[in-house]
Design a protein around this motif. Structure first.
Motif, mmCIF file in Angstrom:
data_model
loop_
_atom_site.group_PDB
_atom_site.id
_atom_site.type_symbol
_atom_site.label_atom_id
_atom_site.label_comp_id
_atom_site.label_asym_id
_atom_site.label_seq_id
_atom_site.Cartn_x
_atom_site.Cartn_y
_atom_site.Cartn_z
ATOM 1 N N ARG A 58 -14.451 6.037 -63.848
ATOM 2 C CA ARG A 58 -13.801 6.577 -62.918
ATOM 3 C C ARG A 58 -14.009 7.746 -61.808
ATOM 4 O O ARG A 58 -13.933 7.437 -60.538
ATOM 5 C CB ARG A 58 -12.230 7.101 -63.044
ATOM 6 N N GLU A 59 -15.620 7.768 -62.009
ATOM 7 C CA GLU A 59 -16.178 8.716 -60.583
ATOM 8 C C GLU A 59 -17.656 8.834 -60.258
ATOM 9 O O GLU A 59 -17.654 9.231 -59.122
ATOM 10 C CB GLU A 59 -16.335 10.644 -61.415
ATOM 11 N N GLY A 60 -17.974 8.069 -60.878
ATOM 12 C CA GLY A 60 -20.022 7.417 -60.688
ATOM 13 C C GLY A 60 -19.801 6.514 -59.382
ATOM 14 O O GLY A 60 -18.335 5.733 -60.021
ATOM 15 N N PRO A 61 -21.201 6.099 -59.801
ATOM 16 C CA PRO A 61 -21.436 4.590 -58.833
ATOM 17 C C PRO A 61 -20.788 3.610 -59.211
ATOM 18 O O PRO A 61 -20.655 1.998 -58.736
ATOM 19 C CB PRO A 61 -22.295 4.556 -58.069
ATOM 20 N N TYR A 62 -21.153 3.517 -60.769
ATOM 21 C CA TYR A 62 -21.122 2.066 -61.814
ATOM 22 C C TYR A 62 -19.368 1.607 -61.509
ATOM 23 O O TYR A 62 -19.313 0.446 -61.910
ATOM 24 C CB TYR A 62 -22.137 2.490 -62.874
ATOM 25 N N GLY A 63 -18.160 2.034 -61.280
ATOM 26 C CA GLY A 63 -17.175 1.840 -61.504
ATOM 27 C C GLY A 63 -15.814 1.530 -59.971
ATOM 28 O O GLY A 63 -15.358 1.131 -59.251
ATOM 29 N N ARG A 64 -17.526 1.053 -59.034
ATOM 30 C CA ARG A 64 -16.807 0.562 -57.579
ATOM 31 C C ARG A 64 -16.667 -0.451 -57.221
ATOM 32 O O ARG A 64 -17.606 -1.818 -58.569
ATOM 33 C CB ARG A 64 -18.099 1.360 -56.346
ATOM 34 N N CYS A 65 -16.159 -1.614 -56.786
ATOM 35 C CA CYS A 65 -16.577 -2.531 -56.287
ATOM 36 C C CYS A 65 -17.285 -2.868 -55.605
ATOM 37 O O CYS A 65 -17.786 -2.622 -54.986
ATOM 38 C CB CYS A 65 -14.938 -3.068 -55.898
ATOM 39 N N VAL A 66 -17.748 -4.127 -56.602
ATOM 40 C CA VAL A 66 -19.235 -5.162 -56.059
ATOM 41 C C VAL A 66 -19.039 -5.383 -54.441
ATOM 42 O O VAL A 66 -20.168 -5.528 -53.936
ATOM 43 C CB VAL A 66 -19.603 -6.148 -56.980
ATOM 44 N N PHE A 67 -17.811 -5.175 -54.424
ATOM 45 C CA PHE A 67 -17.551 -5.733 -52.282
ATOM 46 C C PHE A 67 -17.562 -5.146 -51.840
ATOM 47 O O PHE A 67 -16.807 -4.973 -50.702
ATOM 48 C CB PHE A 67 -16.590 -7.541 -52.680
ATOM 49 N N ALA A 68 -17.646 -4.156 -52.301
ATOM 50 C CA ALA A 68 -17.167 -2.656 -51.397
ATOM 51 C C ALA A 68 -18.181 -1.041 -51.969
ATOM 52 O O ALA A 68 -17.266 -0.153 -51.318
ATOM 53 C CB ALA A 68 -15.607 -1.522 -51.830
#
Length: 426
Positions: A281-291
């Motif tokens: 929820r807070e770090g870079p690894y929860g981001r959408c891979v297309f964004a």
């Protein structure tokens, strides 16, 4: 006289510095003793300090303070790529021998600076091309040099990054953005290009390369996708869902206390589901891979011509189900195939009986990561520190040759695949 126990300082207490090299050294108390640590992250530093029983006075947040004096016999440099040369030069000035995580740097002039410093100050530098120390890759070297298959003519290599590893390291992770780190051909294929040079036993003459970012961009996002996977309507169906790749995978493996890559996305130990959810929820690894802010390639094809006539091609691709390397050696009297995914080495002499070697029978898997290569390089480092000849030790000069090959490949890619001389004197 018995071999001595060497003291070790580690700068960079992340996965490679602590969980790999540090753990292996800590498990060899007759050979190594970890005495000092440095990391900009206080939480990681505390975890490593407790694990290796390093007193608070020898745990450093500040790099300048850490390098104010020599702290040990050996320095493990496992920081981010852009820090390596600065820290290695200072370490040589202080009289350290060095285990240096790869890649060295993505700048040719920094390679030259480090080489000059080593010649000026002395000191050993072993670069972590760990596959040179893996039994499977060493077995291929042994077979090639035996003469059984004649003379090596060409090499065809595939680096299967695997879809999930691409998403973790090169879309969401530290090596995603060319402005912040080395190009992918160096960051991911540093091992592969080093092996090509190792097997060819020659300097490289020329290189051409093509590749781009084909998939991990906004054009390919599912309709209605959210910026973060935890809030996304596609969280259960998307192949690249961070919830599936990190939390579900961790649960399916029995919730191990310390599992890669889950252990990278949070400093919580032991790993817990709440800690993993918080990280997504807070770090870079929860981001959408297309964004994400990624701009490194997701596939690249490079062709190399060596000065002794050996030709080699290397395909690096994110679009594979599993990881592992597949290398085919074409020789005048037979062919040799290393397939990490299937777990076999195939030896195929022309007109004679073929045989298969089970990679597991070579013993590498029993010694941890990179098919035993992580363990092997620590053993080789110890032999080198004691003045013994360690077969396959990657000298700084050899490593710089493979780095130069990778950097020229990237220059070729950016020039649309133009064939470039690897050395300026060509």
């Amino acid at each position: 006289m018995p071999d001595k126990t060497f003291t070790v300082a580690i700068i960079g207490c992340g996965n490679r510095g602590t969980d790999v090299y540090g753990n292996i050294m800590h498990g060899m108390p007759d050979k190594y003793k970890i005495t000092a640590l440095c990391d900009i992250n206080a939480e990681r530093l505390d975890i490593a300090g407790k694990k290796f029983d390093v007193p608070d006075a020898l745990r450093f947040i500040d790099e300048v303070e850490f390098f104010a004096e020599k702290r040990a016999d050996v320095l493990v440099i496992a920081t981010l790529d852009g820090d390596h040369v600065r820290q290695a030069v200072r370490a040589l000035e202080l009289g350290y021998d060095i285990l240096l995580e790869k890649p060295i740097t993505d700048k040719i002039e920094e390679c030259e600076k480090l080489l000059a410093a080593r010649k000026n100050y002395g000191g050993k530098i072993i670069v972590c091309h760990v596959l040179r120390y893996s039994p499977a890759f060493l077995e291929c070297e042994k077979i090639l040099r035996s003469g059984e298959l004649g003379r090596l003519v060409a090499i065809q290599a595939i680096e299967q990054v695997a879809y999930w590893h691409q998403a973790h390291s090169f879309v969401r992770g530290n090596w995603r953005n060319r402005e912040e780190t080395a190009p992918m051909i160096l960051a991911k294929c540093c091992h592969d290009i080093d092996l090509l040079q190792y097997y060819a036993q020659s300097e490289c003459d020329s290189v051409s390369s093509v590749g781009d970012l084909a998939y991990f961009n906004t054009d390919n996002a599912p309709d209605g996708a959210s910026a973060r996977c935890c809030d996304c309507p596609h969280v259960d169906s998307c192949t690249y869902s961070a919830v599936k790749l990190y939390i579900d995978d961790w649960k399916n493996k029995g919730c191990p206390d310390h599992k890669w890559p889950q252990c990278v996305i949070t400093n919580a130990r032991p790993l817990t589901e709440p800690a993993l959810i918080k990280a997504l929820r807070e770090g870079p690894y929860g981001r959408c891979v297309f964004a994400c802010d990624n701009n490194v390639v997701d596939h690249q094809l490079s062709d190399f011509v060596f000065k002794n006539g050996v030709k080699a091609s290397l395909l690096m691709t994110a679009f594979t189900a599993n990881g592992g390397r597949n290398i085919r050696f074409c020789c005048t009297l037979g062919e040799l195939v290393l397939d990490e995914e299937s777990g076999y080495i195939a030896v195929k002499p022309f007109g004679a009986s073929q045989r298969a070697i089970d990679i597991k029978s070579l013993g590498g898997d029993a010694n941890g990561g990179h098919g035993g290569g992580d363990y092997g390089i620590i053993e080789a480092l110890y032999a080198a520190l004691n003045g013994n000849n360690a077969a396959g030790v990657t000298t700084l000069e050899q490593s710089i040759e493979s780095h130069l090959m990778a950097l020229r490949a990237e220059q070729s890619r950016l020039a649309g695949g133009k064939t470039l001389a690897v050395h300026d004197d060509n």
